[in-house]
Design an enzyme around this catalytic site. Structure first.
Site, mmCIF file in Angstrom:
data_model
loop_
_atom_site.group_PDB
_atom_site.id
_atom_site.type_symbol
_atom_site.label_atom_id
_atom_site.label_comp_id
_atom_site.label_asym_id
_atom_site.label_seq_id
_atom_site.Cartn_x
_atom_site.Cartn_y
_atom_site.Cartn_z
ATOM 1 N N GLY A 109 63.194 23.471 -15.618
ATOM 2 C CA GLY A 109 64.045 24.064 -14.586
ATOM 3 C C GLY A 109 64.641 22.956 -13.747
ATOM 4 C CB ALA A 157 53.639 23.104 -12.153
ATOM 5 N NE ARG A 158 52.269 27.629 -6.902
ATOM 6 C CZ ARG A 158 53.134 26.884 -6.193
ATOM 7 N NH1 ARG A 158 53.117 25.581 -6.281
ATOM 8 N NH2 ARG A 158 53.984 27.448 -5.365
ATOM 9 C CD GLU A 183 46.474 23.962 -4.726
ATOM 10 O OE1 GLU A 183 46.578 23.207 -5.702
ATOM 11 O OE2 GLU A 183 47.405 24.178 -3.914
ATOM 12 C CG HIS A 231 50.078 22.016 -3.326
ATOM 13 N ND1 HIS A 231 49.753 23.243 -3.843
ATOM 14 C CD2 HIS A 231 51.445 21.934 -3.416
ATOM 15 C CE1 HIS A 231 50.860 23.876 -4.233
ATOM 16 N NE2 HIS A 231 51.892 23.098 -3.983
ATOM 17 N N GLY A 271 53.698 17.856 -2.848
ATOM 18 C CA GLY A 271 54.922 17.549 -3.604
ATOM 19 C C GLY A 271 56.193 17.661 -2.782
HETATM 20 C C1 8YV Z 1 54.690 24.219 -0.982
HETATM 21 C C2 8YV Z 1 55.173 24.302 -3.462
HETATM 22 O O1 8YV Z 1 54.539 23.275 0.009
HETATM 23 O O2 8YV Z 1 57.355 25.103 -3.111
HETATM 24 C C3 8YV Z 1 56.323 25.183 -3.766
HETATM 25 O O3 8YV Z 1 56.212 25.986 -4.720
HETATM 26 O O4 8YV Z 1 54.275 24.211 -4.223
HETATM 27 C C4 8YV Z 1 55.173 23.495 -2.202
HETATM 28 O O5 8YV Z 1 56.448 23.009 -1.954
HETATM 29 C C5 8YV Z 1 53.403 24.964 -1.171
HETATM 30 O O6 8YV Z 1 53.598 26.030 -2.059
HETATM 31 C C6 8YV Z 1 52.870 25.519 0.127
HETATM 32 O O7 8YV Z 1 53.773 26.424 0.659
#
Ligand code: 8YV
Length: 327
Positions: free
Chosen positions: A155, A238-239, A268, A286, A288
């Site tokens: 993506g 990613a996750r 997490e 986390h 990113g």
């Molecule tokens: C967030 C993320 O900071 O945007 C996403 O999907 O993983 C991160 O940018 C996190 O999800 C907490 O909100």
């Protein structure tokens, strides 16, 4: 009557001020992570909520909170939101795409390089006072430039990582995704669509950038790790849950792949103890999208979405535009 909204976690004061100009806002200045019960209780009298990716919004919650009309995630990932359940109940759901693409791609690249060049190990080694002399094989790693970059999920963020690799580091880019990129997107990157087995077998550095869903749960487990090169690195921005962390810890411990860079974890903020024990993994909590400019842009976009959704406007980045069409 002024509509009531919840801002689930602490947020920039400027964002709160903007929201307060439109709504009666319950905020969370202490940034306590609400339990499920607390979230349900807080949302019973709210028309909207600004979530941050950690709060689960599902059919049960929506049924318990029938006044809720808008769920606006401050994250691009939205696996915390049951979008079809929102759509079925006429609740607008939104996320924050685009504004975090380049920042998250930077982080993915940084983790990949840190893993390949053993930067975290090197820092620990130096701080522990072990650096007494030069040795030909001290902290010897693997090249990033000129190597093969494998991307699972292609993506916006995957393509931004591919650009860095192809244009900045002379990497050959291979990727696997449900759908192929249009030729005009593939061509400038020299990116080649391959099946998953080829991606695992050929990548020198594999980066995961796919959304989490039941289908991507443990997309990388023991069987997939076994197909990778022993010199390869794995990066997950990613996750958590896309990688089987127990299997990854075992592969790292046994040297079945060279190293990993991880920003996300199953369960997490808990981290699999096996990952904490192995030296050849770089771990970040986390972060990113965590630059000041990008977090501000995410907060602004989430607030824009919430204000538009509840005041009859058009939210810029809806996940279920069909709800808006029905209004
Ligand atoms: C967030 C993320 O900071 O945007 C996403 O999907 O993983 C991160 O940018 C996190 O999800 C907490 O909100």
């Amino acid at each position: 009557m002024t509509q009531r909204i919840l801002v689930a976690r602490a947020i920039f004061p400027e964002t709160l001020a903007r929201l307060r100009a439109h709504f009666d806002v319950e905020d969370n200045p202490d940034d306590a992570v609400p339990t499920r019960e607390q979230l349900l209780a807080k949302l019973r009298d709210k028309a909207g909520v600004l979530t941050t990716g950690g709060e689960r919004i599902d059919a049960e919650l929506l049924d318990a909170c029938p006044q809720l009309r808008a769920v606006c995630n401050m994250a691009v990932g939205y696996n915390n939101i049951d979008v079809p359940a929102c759509t079925a109940r006429g609740v607008v759901a939104t996320n924050t795409p685009d504004v975090l693409t380049e920042t998250t791609a930077d982080m993915g690249f940084a983790l990949m390089m840190a893993a390949a060049r053993r930067m975290a190990e090197g820092e620990r080694y130096l701080r522990a006072g072990h650096w007494k002399k030069w040795s030909y094989d001290m902290l010897i790693g693997h090249d990033v430039h000129g190597s093969t970059l494998g991307i699972l999920g292609m993506g916006r963020i995957g393509q931004a990582i591919a650009r860095r690799g192809a244009l900045g580091f002379g990497m050959q880019v291979i990727y696997h995704n449900r759908s192929r990129l249009a030729p005009e997107l593939e061509a400038p990157l020299g990116a080649r669509w391959v099946d998953k087995a080829t991606l695992l077998r050929e990548a020198d550095h594999l980066v995961l950038v796919l959304p989490y869903s039941a289908a991507s749960h443990h997309a990388i487990g023991a069987a997939e790790l076994a197909q990778m090169k022993p010199t390869a690195t794995l990066t997950n921005i990613a996750r958590g849950g896309i990688v089987d962390d127990a299997a990854l810890a075992a592969a790292l411990r046994e040297g079945r792949i060279a190293a990993a860079g991880l920003d996300v974890f199953e369960g997490e903020p808990a981290v699999h103890p096996g990952l904490l024990e192995v030296p050849n993994v770089v771990l970040t909590p986390h972060v990113g999208s965590a630059t000041l400019a990008t977090r501000r842009a995410m907060a602004d976009l989430a607030a824009d979405n919430l204000i538009a959704a509840l005041t009859g406007g058009t939210p810029p980045t809806p996940l279920n535009p069909e709800v808006l069409a029905r209004r």
